[in-house]
Design a protein around this motif. Structure first.
Motif, PDB file in Angstrom:
ATOM      1  N   ASN A 202      31.957   2.080  28.839  1.00 29.15           N
ATOM      2  CA  ASN A 202      31.393   2.942  29.885  1.00 29.15           C
ATOM      3  C   ASN A 202      31.995   2.631  31.245  1.00 29.15           C
ATOM      4  N   LEU A 206      34.216   5.535  32.530  1.00 31.72           N
ATOM      5  CA  LEU A 206      33.443   6.307  33.506  1.00 31.72           C
ATOM      6  C   LEU A 206      33.888   5.991  34.928  1.00 31.72           C
ATOM      7  N   ILE A 254      25.630  12.361  34.942  1.00 33.68           N
ATOM      8  CA  ILE A 254      25.684  11.050  34.274  1.00 33.68           C
ATOM      9  C   ILE A 254      24.996   9.985  35.119  1.00 33.68           C
ATOM     10  N   TYR A 276      22.381  18.045  29.591  1.00 40.46           N
ATOM     11  CA  TYR A 276      23.644  17.519  30.116  1.00 40.46           C
ATOM     12  C   TYR A 276      24.787  17.869  29.164  1.00 40.46           C
TER      13      TYR A 276
END
Length: 312
Positions: A202, A206, A254, A276
């Motif tokens: 992540n 991200l 997010i 989402y």
């Protein structure tokens, strides 16, 4: 503890089983949004392939993003729609892993692809004279392939670690879909390694792309502010507005999901996660089509061709 055979394992996707009326409403909403996703993204792909004016790096990457959104939503929405109307909300181990792996691949790839698109806008605005040389076709294909390759590698790593876990007892996933963290938490063994790799994934997929996007737009902003004419500044900003909006929607949702306090009503959290996954892919083609003269022109050209073909 004896490990269960994969073919014998089934997972129960709880979803909103306690609210059957809400599931019927969600079925209609998700079906409509899925059809919009398929229509909007397919139209953009067709336009970028058929219209020579859209044979540019920006629209090449946009075509990849549209294809990605179709694959991402198709990996879970059909299953969710079936479960909304079914009393038996089970999914086999193989289907669950496939759903989880595909959606994770698409999510990771989209993060990298958005950073690539930001770099494209940086070169277009900060180095306009060298843009055709830098963003040549071979480099664009390589950058798109790199995005897909990194996303697939991240998903493959997480999936291999997840499928090696032993499962026992009642495998109930308190979600609409097979989500990787919910999946590994059902294992009857230590999952510290899985949690660490998911967290690292992540952070890498991200926040590293987000950092690159921010750096690109810092340089873009610096260049645009040096333009003397207001019309020139407006034109430069307009070429980035769609990408900025898509990034804001993608990362904003997010960050909201991860940073908000966990609700006492788990149904609310599940609905946010579901929307989402559906709303963002639905908005992408709308955002890129809105006030975009090139897309509007390509659409009119395609429709006029279709009209003349029917007349003929």
């Amino acid at each position: 503890m004896e490990r269960t055979n994969w073919t014998e394992i089934e997972f129960i996707l709880q979803g909103l089983s306690e609210y059957p009326r809400a599931e019927k409403l969600l079925f209609v909403m998700c079906l409509v949004m899925y059809l919009v996703i398929l229509l909007g993204n397919s139209t953009l792909i067709i336009l970028t392939l058929l219209d020579s004016r859209l044979h540019t790096p920006m629209y090449f990457f946009l075509g990849n993003l549209s294809f990605l959104d179709i694959c991402y939503t198709s990996s879970f929405i059909p299953s969710v729609l079936i479960h909304f109307l079914s009393k038996k909300k089970t999914i086999s181990f193989t289907r669950c892993v496939a759903q989880m792996s595909i959606s994770y691949t698409m999510g990771s790839t989209e993060c990298v692809l958005l950073a690539v698109m930001a770099y494209d806008r940086y070169v277009a605005i900060c180095k306009p004279l060298r843009y055709p040389f830098i963003m040549r076709k071979a480099l664009c294909v390589q950058m798109a392939a790199l995005s897909w390759g990194l996303g697939s590698l991240n998903s493959l790593t997480e999936t291999i670690l997840a499928v090696r876990l032993p499962f026992c007892g009642k495998n109930v996933i308190n979600h609409f879909v097979c989500e990787i963290l919910a999946f590994v938490k059902l294992a009857c063994t230590d999952i510290s390694l899985n949690e660490i790799t998911i967290m690292l994934g992540n952070v890498i997929f991200l926040f590293s792309p987000l950092l690159l996007i921010c750096i690109s737009y810092i340089f873009i902003l610096s260049t645009v502010l040096k333009i003397n004419s207001a019309e020139g500044r407006k034109k430069a900003f307009s070429t980035c507005s769609a990408h900025i909006t898509v990034v804001t929607v993608f990362y904003g949702t997010i960050l909201f999901m991860y940073m908000k306090a966990k609700s006492k009503d788990s149904a609310f959290d599940k609905l946010i996660a579901l929307f989402y996954g559906v709303v963002t892919p639905m908005l992408n083609p709308i955002i890129y089509s809105l006030r975009n003269a090139e897309v509007h022109g390509a659409m009119r050209k395609l429709m006029s061709r279709h009209w003349f073909w029917r007349k003929g």
